[in-house]
Design a protein around this motif. Structure first.
Motif, PDB file in Angstrom:
ATOM      1  N   PHE A   1     -14.318  77.854  59.365  1.00 13.21           N
ATOM      2  CA  PHE A   1     -13.849  76.856  60.333  1.00 13.21           C
ATOM      3  C   PHE A   1     -12.380  77.021  60.728  1.00 13.21           C
ATOM      4  O   PHE A   1     -11.803  76.144  61.356  1.00 13.21           O
ATOM      5  N   GLY A   2     -11.765  78.151  60.384  1.00 12.15           N
ATOM      6  CA  GLY A   2     -10.422  78.416  60.878  1.00 12.15           C
ATOM      7  C   GLY A   2      -9.337  78.240  59.845  1.00 12.15           C
ATOM      8  O   GLY A   2      -9.596  77.987  58.662  1.00 12.15           O
ATOM      9  N   TYR A   3      -8.101  78.373  60.322  1.00  4.29           N
ATOM     10  CA  TYR A   3      -6.944  78.427  59.426  1.00  4.29           C
ATOM     11  C   TYR A   3      -6.200  77.107  59.300  1.00  4.29           C
ATOM     12  O   TYR A   3      -5.184  77.041  58.609  1.00  4.29           O
ATOM     13  N   GLN A   4      -6.619  76.053  59.987  1.00  6.09           N
ATOM     14  CA  GLN A   4      -5.775  74.867  60.077  1.00  6.09           C
ATOM     15  C   GLN A   4      -5.442  74.268  58.718  1.00  6.09           C
ATOM     16  O   GLN A   4      -4.390  73.651  58.543  1.00  6.09           O
ATOM     17  N   ASP A   5      -6.333  74.444  57.725  1.00  9.15           N
ATOM     18  CA  ASP A   5      -6.050  73.937  56.382  1.00  9.15           C
ATOM     19  C   ASP A   5      -5.904  75.066  55.381  1.00  9.15           C
ATOM     20  O   ASP A   5      -5.988  74.850  54.171  1.00  9.15           O
ATOM     21  N   GLY A   6      -5.673  76.259  55.885  1.00  7.49           N
ATOM     22  CA  GLY A   6      -5.482  77.403  55.000  1.00  7.49           C
ATOM     23  C   GLY A   6      -6.810  78.061  54.656  1.00  7.49           C
ATOM     24  O   GLY A   6      -7.763  78.053  55.434  1.00  7.49           O
ATOM     25  N   TRP A   7      -6.873  78.632  53.480  1.00  9.47           N
ATOM     26  CA  TRP A   7      -8.075  79.308  52.996  1.00  9.47           C
ATOM     27  C   TRP A   7      -8.825  78.325  52.117  1.00  9.47           C
ATOM     28  O   TRP A   7      -8.510  78.123  50.953  1.00  9.47           O
ATOM     29  N   VAL A   8      -9.818  77.658  52.699  1.00 11.65           N
ATOM     30  CA  VAL A   8     -10.563  76.602  52.025  1.00 11.65           C
ATOM     31  C   VAL A   8     -11.931  77.131  51.634  1.00 11.65           C
ATOM     32  O   VAL A   8     -12.645  77.702  52.455  1.00 11.65           O
TER      33      VAL A   8
END
Length: 546
Positions: A339-346
């Motif tokens: 789902f992307g980078y907005q919260d880092g590597w989740v």
């Protein structure tokens, strides 16, 4: 975690139990202190904007509403632990109760600590009568030095928030997989051959498939009614629900030749080559019923990338990691960021690419490589380059051989990681000591509450240090580890009393961390996943408590 400054009234205490500035005086001879980092592990598995120091200006966060009346910013601390579920629908925050959790506050008092227990309130735990200044927030075996009035033990997770998990680590599986790339056998650490992974981000699932009988070399199908899947997310096996559109990726990774290493040996890597995204189906794991895996895999387009990996910029710090240590394995991995980078590597959704190099490989690798990626374009790709160091000889506890070790980590978005040479921005701390004595030499320490100290690294300005005290045991379980997180202006920590067991063998690892967004003094878990992340370890010889 990041720490705030000590109030001027606590400066003498800071000197006594934590240490500020350079290494402690050699006459400070008492049991150990240390700090640790929530990323171990996970773990995955580290920084904050304002680092605590002796006499830094106060950066308090003001009053916090605990849900049952205001919290006095001068005397109370609120600890919360929301879970943030990441899915294709966005992020759903679910508050978690902390009732019954092993959480307490330790307030420094000379070489000892005054302890506070929390009161359950709406949204978390409230700790009263906590004076202004620094304290350790202890959660199980992790200690976070902080002065915040609102501490967040929340975590990120992948998958829908209403998913159900069964406490199982493995499930029998019936596999019928066709159109595989030709099956490969393991031949070396660099040529791992074929592996099969099951991935989902609809629920939190990462697992590997193990076979009752390995397919033959070159086989392009795998039919095995007695296979097993091993679930590695730590939350158990998810219940799949077709009505929720739960789907699984079946991925095949194979080895690829890529030329020659600087040492002259063959260079190879493992990449995701084929994949199938199964239709949604329902399945409740019970340890007996087989998970049905039936798919025809399709080739995955290989995406090229170029890198210049300067191994010699990692290996040059071997003696700082440990003066008598040896070079161990370098590795490079690429993983999806759902789902992307907005919260880092989740989350952890398997690998896209793995490169394991022979022990002690040095020099520079400049090469054009490729990886397969079956996931949506909205997902990101994260790369981690690691070089490990270890003791030259094993330490035996019972029949188990241990090698004390440390690492240098560089983690970032792939596009950022390969935009320039891959090399560390921080080197290991130096001159590790226990009670003022060289910690790189094995010995029996003088007490069960020693002081651990070090000098700052040559390269980089740490935002915080993580000190791990690792117990060596005679079984093959995970080594029990105590972790303390302290700010980057500290070079010494004294352990709280009664933590180390008598007559027991340990070693210490101190990590210098320069990650720009990690804040272990405020929110150690969610901020640990922000990018980029950089750290470097020094590690001691073993020591034994009296």
């Amino acid at each position: 975690m990041s720490l705030r400054r000590l109030s001027l009234l606590l400066v003498p205490t800071c000197a006594a139990w934590l240490g500020c500035g350079e290494a402690p005086p050699t006459e400070e001879v008492n049991p150990p202190g240390f700090t640790l980092d929530p990323r171990e592990g996970t773990a995955v598995i580290t920084n904050e904007d304002v680092l605590p120091g002796c006499g830094e200006p106060d950066a308090g966060s003001g009053p916090v509403d605990a849900g049952s009346g205001p919290v006095d910013a001068g005397t109370s601390v609120l600890v919360t632990a929301d879970t943030r579920f990441h899915s294709s629908a966005g992020v759903t925050v679910v508050p978690q109760s902390l009732a019954g959790r092993d959480v307490e506050i330790l307030i420094p008092n000379g070489v000892d600590f005054d302890r506070r227990t929390g009161t359950p309130v709406a949204g978390g735990l409230r700790f009263d009568n906590v004076p202004d200044g620094e304290y350790f927030l202890r959660s199980s075996r992790y200690y976070y030095l902080t002065r915040t009035r609102h501490f967040d033990l929340g975590v990120n997770r992948i998958g829908r928030p209403d998913a159900v998990y069964v406490p199982l680590a493995e499930s029998p599986t019936s596999a019928e997989l066709f159109n595989l790339a030709p099956w490969q056998y393991y031949t070396s650490i660099s040529e791992q051959g074929t592996s099969l992974q099951l991935i989902s981000a609809d629920v939190d699932l990462y697992s590997t498939v193990s076979y009752s009988m390995e397919p033959g070399e070159g086989d392009t199908s795998y039919v095995d009614p007695y296979a097993f899947t091993f679930i590695s997310t730590g939350y158990g096996a998810p219940v799949l629900d077709a009505s929720k559109n739960d789907r699984i990726y079946v991925n095949q990774l194979n080895s690829v030749q890529a030329g020659t290493l600087p040492s002259g040996g063959p260079l190879a890597y493992q990449t995701l080559v084929r994949s199938a995204h199964l239709p949604s189906f329902s399945f409740t794991p019970d340890g007996t019923t087989s998970l049905p895996l039936a798919a025809t895999l399709a080739p995955v387009t290989q995406k090229p990338f170029s890198l210049e990996w300067r191994l010699n910029e990692f290996t040059r710090w071997r003696s700082d990691s440990n003066p008598t240590g040896t070079l161990n394995y370098p590795s490079l991995s690429l993983v999806p960021a759902p789902f992307g980078y907005q919260d880092g590597w989740v989350g952890y959704q398997g690998e896209l690419f793995n490169m394991w190099l022979p022990r002690g490989e040095d020099g520079v690798i400049a090469r054009r490589l490729a990886y397969g990626n079956p996931y949506p374009s909205s997902w990101g790709v994260v790369g981690t380059a690691t070089y490990s160091f270890r003791s030259a000889a094993p330490v035996f506890v019972g029949s188990r051989a241990h090698y004390p070790s440390g690492n240098i980590y560089v983690t970032d978005r792939l596009d950022h990681l390969v935009a320039g040479p891959i090399q560390p921005p921080v080197s290991p701390p130096r001159e590790l000591r226990i009670d003022g004595v060289d910690a790189y030499v094995s010995r029996v320490v003088g007490s069960n509450q020693p002081v651990i100290s070090w000098r700052p690294p040559v390269l980089g300005t740490p935002r915080h240090y993580t000190v791990s005290v690792i117990q060596l045991i005679d079984t093959y379980a995970v080594n029990p580890t105590l972790r303390f997180y302290v700010p980057g202006d500290r070079t010494q920590v004294r352990l709280p009393p009664n933590l180390l067991l008598p007559g027991t063998t340990y070693y210490v690892r101190v990590a210098a961390d320069v990650s720009p967004h990690y804040e272990p003094a405020r929110a150690p878990y969610v901020t640990a996943e922000l990018l980029p992340a950089y750290s470097a370890d020094t590690f001691s010889a073993v020591f034994t408590t009296p």
